[in-house]
Design an enzyme around this catalytic site. Structure first.
Site, PDB file in Angstrom:
ATOM      1  N   LEU A 148       0.578  -1.074  -0.571  1.00 39.10           N
ATOM      2  CA  LEU A 148       0.231  -0.231  -0.212  1.00 39.10           C
ATOM      3  C   LEU A 148       0.783   1.189   0.051  1.00 39.10           C
ATOM      4  O   LEU A 148       2.066   1.387   0.653  1.00 39.10           O
ATOM      5  CB  LEU A 148      -0.779  -0.315   1.570  1.00 39.10           C
ATOM      6  CG  LEU A 148      -1.284  -1.193   1.594  1.00 39.10           C
ATOM      7  CD1 LEU A 148      -2.685  -0.877   2.470  1.00 39.10           C
ATOM      8  CD2 LEU A 148      -2.844  -1.234   0.544  1.00 39.10           C
ATOM      9  N   ASP A 149       0.769   2.390  -0.528  1.00 38.01           N
ATOM     10  CA  ASP A 149       1.213   3.755  -0.584  1.00 38.01           C
ATOM     11  C   ASP A 149       0.897   4.211   1.188  1.00 38.01           C
ATOM     12  O   ASP A 149       0.221   3.855   1.443  1.00 38.01           O
ATOM     13  CB  ASP A 149       1.653   4.227  -2.160  1.00 38.01           C
ATOM     14  CG  ASP A 149      -0.109   4.694  -2.143  1.00 38.01           C
ATOM     15  OD1 ASP A 149      -0.419   5.494  -0.409  1.00 38.01           O
ATOM     16  OD2 ASP A 149      -0.995   5.299  -3.117  1.00 38.01           O
ATOM     17  N   ILE A 150       2.246   5.136   0.792  1.00 39.54           N
ATOM     18  CA  ILE A 150       2.621   5.898   2.221  1.00 39.54           C
ATOM     19  C   ILE A 150       1.303   6.446   2.852  1.00 39.54           C
ATOM     20  O   ILE A 150       0.195   6.706   3.670  1.00 39.54           O
ATOM     21  CB  ILE A 150       3.435   6.879   1.994  1.00 39.54           C
ATOM     22  CG1 ILE A 150       3.920   6.965   3.400  1.00 39.54           C
ATOM     23  CG2 ILE A 150       2.926   8.072   1.134  1.00 39.54           C
ATOM     24  CD1 ILE A 150       5.237   8.229   3.418  1.00 39.54           C
ATOM     25  N   THR A 154      -2.351   5.500   1.813  1.00 36.38           N
ATOM     26  CA  THR A 154      -3.253   4.780   2.021  1.00 36.38           C
ATOM     27  C   THR A 154      -3.591   3.715   2.808  1.00 36.38           C
ATOM     28  O   THR A 154      -2.080   3.354   3.282  1.00 36.38           O
ATOM     29  CB  THR A 154      -3.367   3.730   0.700  1.00 36.38           C
ATOM     30  OG1 THR A 154      -3.361   4.376  -0.568  1.00 36.38           O
ATOM     31  CG2 THR A 154      -4.325   2.720   0.638  1.00 36.38           C
TER      32      THR A 154
END
Length: 285
Positions: A110-112, A114
């Protein structure tokens, strides 16, 4: 008599040293040796071979010998899905229970910005199968979208749009209401490409203001794990995950007394992330 060989990166991932992709990078970086010689990508090995990783011997295991543990982690915004960050930012691995002789492997990323459900396992083959596009494992997200969303935009995203790395689509979109200019949706994808959910909405000229993963396969994010907390999955849950990945069931090993104490200390030592509060406005006198 035929000798069974396996790809080196597959065996290393099964040993709990990381995902197959991470192991491929380690091989290319010269960190792996087989029988005293630097390994190359594409090497196949036997269980009797001597393998070292960063000059440390690796205990090779057959598929049936690999411990299969899985934990669910509720990732808050602001954490990175990497083991170490050069800038010193917080990572998801800092909050996980410590292992001896094994490593937690992230099932997807998951990106930062999310939040939500992340799964970690000690079984590299399970991680690889669940992440591979051919398995078509569903990922469900709660999405808060800014601006007016028209029916034709939703239809376009379900039918499929062309992104810079190929076609992409939602297999399902459900509206959940909202307030003001923001509307909540639940969407489902079957791949895990970088920022895929955000990019699909952006293709329609819309902005995602909040994004949270709420399901991976048959595992739903629930109240067992608050933001910044983890919980170990049950035998039934792990068996269901394995079945969806086309792998046989395997008994989850019981924690030793030492592991139970260590995991308990780790869980209580790492405090859950508190939601950011708006600064109080001074009262007028």
């Amino acid at each position: 008599m035929t000798t069974t060989t396996e790809k080196l990166q597959k065996v290393l991932a099964r040993a709990g040293l990381g995902s197959r992709r991470e192991m491929e990078a380690a091989i290319e970086a010269g960190r792996v040796k087989v029988n005293g010689k630097p390994a190359t990508l594409g090497d196949r090995i036997e269980m009797r071979d001597r393998v070292t990783f960063d000059d440390r011997p690796v205990t090779l295991r057959g598929a049936e010998e690999t411990p299969r543990r899985v934990i669910m982690y509720n990732k808050p915004e602001g954490e990175l899905c990497t083991r170490k960050d050069p800038e010193g930012r917080r990572t998801v691995f800092e909050r996980l229970p410590r292992l001896r002789g094994e490593r937690w492997i992230a099932i997807g990323r998951l990106d930062i910005n999310t939040s939500g459900l992340l799964l970690f396992t000690t079984d590299g083959e399970l991680a690889n199968r669940l992440m591979h596009p051919s398995t078509q494992v569903e990922r469900e997200y709660a999405v808060r979208v800014m601006g007016e969303v028209k029916k034709e935009q939703v239809v376009a995203m379900v039918q499929g749009v062309m992104l810079e790395d190929g076609p992409a689509r939602f297999t399902d979109v459900q509206e959940f209401g909202g307030e003001g200019i923001n509307t909540w949706f639940h969407v489902v994808i079957t791949e895990g490409r970088n920022r895929e959910v955000r990019r699909l909405w952006e293709s329609q000229g819309l902005t995602v203001s909040r994004l949270k993963r709420v399901r991976y396969g048959n595992i739903f994010l629930d109240k067992r794990a608050k933001a910044g907390e983890w919980v170990e999955l049950s035998q039934v849950e792990i068996d269901d995950l394995a079945e969806s990945a086309g792998l046989p069931s395997r008994k989850v090993p019981e924690l030793t007394p030492d592991e139970k104490n260590r995991w308990s200390r780790d869980k209580h030592k790492r405090r859950p992330v508190q939601a950011m509060r708006k600064p109080k406005t001074p009262r007028s006198r």
